[in-house]
Structure formats: C-alpha cells, structure tokens
Motif scaffolding. Structure first.
Motif, PDB file in Angstrom:
ATOM      1  N   VAL A   1     -23.804 -42.506  13.164  1.00  0.00           N
ATOM      2  CA  VAL A   1     -24.391 -41.181  13.379  1.00  0.00           C
ATOM      3  C   VAL A   1     -23.954 -40.655  14.745  1.00  0.00           C
ATOM      4  N   SER A   2     -23.554 -39.413  14.825  1.00  0.00           N
ATOM      5  CA  SER A   2     -23.071 -38.723  16.029  1.00  0.00           C
ATOM      6  C   SER A   2     -21.666 -39.145  16.427  1.00  0.00           C
ATOM      7  N   GLY A   3     -21.055 -40.086  15.707  1.00  0.00           N
ATOM      8  CA  GLY A   3     -19.661 -40.437  15.954  1.00  0.00           C
ATOM      9  C   GLY A   3     -19.420 -41.625  16.847  1.00  0.00           C
ATOM     10  N   SER A   4     -20.488 -42.283  17.339  1.00  0.00           N
ATOM     11  CA  SER A   4     -20.278 -43.465  18.175  1.00  0.00           C
ATOM     12  C   SER A   4     -21.543 -44.301  18.258  1.00  0.00           C
ATOM     13  N   PHE A   5     -21.389 -45.491  18.813  1.00  0.00           N
ATOM     14  CA  PHE A   5     -22.509 -46.417  19.020  1.00  0.00           C
ATOM     15  C   PHE A   5     -23.593 -45.831  19.908  1.00  0.00           C
ATOM     16  N   LYS A   6     -23.275 -44.815  20.702  1.00  0.00           N
ATOM     17  CA  LYS A   6     -24.218 -44.284  21.685  1.00  0.00           C
ATOM     18  C   LYS A   6     -25.511 -43.784  21.043  1.00  0.00           C
ATOM     19  N   ALA A   7     -25.456 -43.421  19.771  1.00  0.00           N
ATOM     20  CA  ALA A   7     -26.659 -42.946  19.097  1.00  0.00           C
ATOM     21  C   ALA A   7     -27.746 -44.010  19.075  1.00  0.00           C
ATOM     22  N   ARG A   8     -27.364 -45.277  19.055  1.00  0.00           N
ATOM     23  CA  ARG A   8     -28.333 -46.373  18.973  1.00  0.00           C
ATOM     24  C   ARG A   8     -29.213 -46.424  20.226  1.00  0.00           C
ATOM     25  N   GLY A   9     -28.580 -46.532  21.373  1.00  0.00           N
ATOM     26  CA  GLY A   9     -29.330 -46.644  22.612  1.00  0.00           C
ATOM     27  C   GLY A   9     -30.132 -45.402  22.925  1.00  0.00           C
ATOM     28  N   ALA A  10     -29.536 -44.233  22.689  1.00  0.00           N
ATOM     29  CA  ALA A  10     -30.243 -42.977  22.959  1.00  0.00           C
ATOM     30  C   ALA A  10     -31.492 -42.862  22.097  1.00  0.00           C
ATOM     31  N   MET A  11     -31.372 -43.217  20.825  1.00  0.00           N
ATOM     32  CA  MET A  11     -32.517 -43.133  19.924  1.00  0.00           C
ATOM     33  C   MET A  11     -33.603 -44.121  20.331  1.00  0.00           C
ATOM     34  N   ASN A  12     -33.218 -45.342  20.668  1.00  0.00           N
ATOM     35  CA  ASN A  12     -34.222 -46.341  21.046  1.00  0.00           C
ATOM     36  C   ASN A  12     -34.973 -45.916  22.305  1.00  0.00           C
TER      37      ASN A  12
END
Length: 318
Positions: A53-64
């Motif tokens: 989602v959003s095109g990169s792994f960064k969605a994981r940390g931001a969501m958490n």
C-alpha cells in the motif's frame, strides 16, 4: 528495548490496512554479464514491498505509529518530513484515520515523487536542500500547529511496523540464511534486523548504503551518531546526513555488515530487475540487488539470501 511482542503487536494492529506482499525465488537468470558476481550469484528470494500500500514498506511504520496516537493527538492531523515514500505512507495513514496531513520534502526529492505526492491533493512543502533540513521544518510546524509528527525512522512504533516485514518473510521463506536490506535513516533495517534476530539468532543481516551517503557505515565505524558533511547520491530516500542514537544502537547490535554500492550499480540493478522480471523500482529499492550482484555481502557462501525490494518508482531508469 524493542521486543518480539512489539513486532507481533504491530503486525496485528496494521494487518487490516496492509498487503501481505509476495516473495518469489529469483532463479534462471538471463543476461547477468554486467555484474561482478555473475559466476557466484547466490539463490535470491525477493520480498516485493514495492507492491505494498502506498508503493513502499513505509506504509507499515507510518500506520503503526499513527494508530498508536491518542484520539486527541490524531484529530489535529499528521505531519512529517520525507524523501517521498514515508510521505505517501503518512498520507495513507491520515486518510485511514480521516485527519489532515502535511508533508515536508527537501528540494532534492525526485520530481516524479513530488508530483505523486502533490497529486494526492494534500499540503506539500518543499523546504531545504536535504531531508535533514525538511525535517527541522516539519518538527517546527508540528510544534506550532499541534499536528502529530511521525518520524520516518527514529521512532520505536515506526521501527516495529517496519519489522513486521521480517515476521512475514521468515514465515514465507523460513530457510533463509542472509537478509539484505537497504538503509536510509535506518528504520527499515533496525526493525527487520531486530525482529529477524529475535526469531532466528543465527541469521545474517547485511545493510546497504550508497557510497555517497554512508551515514550508518560512518556511525558504526565511529560508534556514535555521525553527521555527514554532505550527501552525493541520486538515491535521495537513502540520503539523510544523520541517523539517530536509537537506530545506530539497534543496527550495531543486530546487523553484521554494511555494504556500500554506487549509484551506477543501483541503476544497473534497477534496469536488470525490469528487464529480467518486469519489476519497476526506484533507485534505492535496487540497492540490495546491487550488493548481491556485485559480491558485497562479505561472505563467499551467504546461503539462501532474502532481499527486500523496498519501493516502486521509475527514477532507477533515469
């Protein structure tokens, strides 16, 4: 300390909002004549976070990190400084929560990423020559506006979110011997290495930085947070001048080696991923492949190698 339970809690928290990204074995190579290690390339397994989602792994940390905020903190909105991908992740989190968002970018952000962020219809400001400059502006704005600031790497909740990749990868491919992870500020590798080592203490973890932005390489060499006088790489999402004590500590404890690759090697690897597998990635997402294909792992027998392909994009072709 970040414990295994922190990663498991993060996985549970974000699972309804993330994709379980695929892993596939990179075998039966075609043209590999341009790579140093062409006669001894190990078996590779690619974790395709470019499909997240959003095109990169960064969605994981931001969501958490966003989900961990108190309701009154969330309601004022979210802001951050980003090289592009973290900004998209924070936008995704803000939309999920239904709150405002503002993104600060440095002026060295590739234009395709700037256009992609602005196309989201959110407030985007270009400030400063490098990420560190934009970050100062974002923190000032958060203080003045009351928005919740989501750090791209120096936050335990962000690190725990990124580390959920290791939980998935070691379930999908449990027999890996080595993990190869690109490094920007260090949030991804801090999370992945810590989680992987908690699950499998014997696994080897290799970080990869550009030669023109060896922030963590220099920090580990000095045994303290180092500040680069300048950065010189087109892989701008891997190019903060400074990391943080939290990331340096976790990386120092859980990462075996940091390899350096050139922009040319990353670009060649990005083009190879497209030609060989039809995978379109940004320059930074090809860093791990470049380290493998150019024999930078520091081990003649790395075994079965897992590589995190961390973000989509086209700047690897420019």
């Amino acid at each position: 300390m970040i414990e295994l339970q922190d990663f498991r809690t993060a996985r549970k928290a974000i699972s309804d909002h993330m994709r379980l990204t695929p892993v596939f074995a990179a075998r039966n190579f075609g043209d590999i004549s341009g790579f140093v290690a062409r006669d001894r390339i190990p078996e590779m397994f690619l974790k395709l976070e470019n499909m997240q989602v959003s095109g990169s792994f960064k969605a994981r940390g931001a969501m958490n990190a966003a989900l961990a905020l108190e309701p009154e903190q969330r309601s004022a909105g979210l802001c951050t400084a980003s090289g592009g991908n973290h900004g998209m992740g924070v936008i995704n989190a803000a939309r999920t929560l239904g709150v405002p968002v503002k993104i600060f970018l440095p002026t060295n952000t590739p234009q395709p990423k700037v256009k992609k962020l602005r196309a989201q219809g959110v407030d985007v400001a270009l400030i400063g020559a490098v990420w560190d400059d934009a970050n100062r502006a974002a923190m000032e704005h958060a203080h003045e506006s009351g928005m919740a600031y989501i750090h791209p790497f120096a936050d335990p909740k962000v690190i725990a979110g990124q580390g959920t990749i290791a939980l998935e990868l070691l379930e999908q491919q449990p027999d890996l011997d080595t993990l190869v992870v690109a490094i920007g500020g260090g949030g991804l590798i801090a999370g992945v290495a810590t989680a992987a080592r908690l699950l499998r203490p014997s696994i080897r973890v290799i970080g990869v930085e550009p030669t023109g932005a060896a922030t963590l390489f220099e920090s580990l060499k000095a045994n303290e947070v180092a500040t680069l006088p300048s950065v010189n790489t087109a892989a701008t999402s891997l190019a903060p001048r400074q990391s943080s004590a939290l990331n340096v500590d976790l990386i120092g404890k859980n990462v075996d080696r940091i390899a350096l690759v050139s922009d040319e090697e990353m670009q060649k690897s990005a083009k190879w991923l497209w030609k060989e597998f039809g995978i379109s990635v940004e320059l930074s997402a090809a860093a791990g492949i470049a380290a493998v294909m150019n024999d930078r792992l520091g081990d003649p027998n790395p075994g079965r190698v897992g590589v995190i392909v961390c973000g989509t994009g086209m700047d690897g072709f420019e």
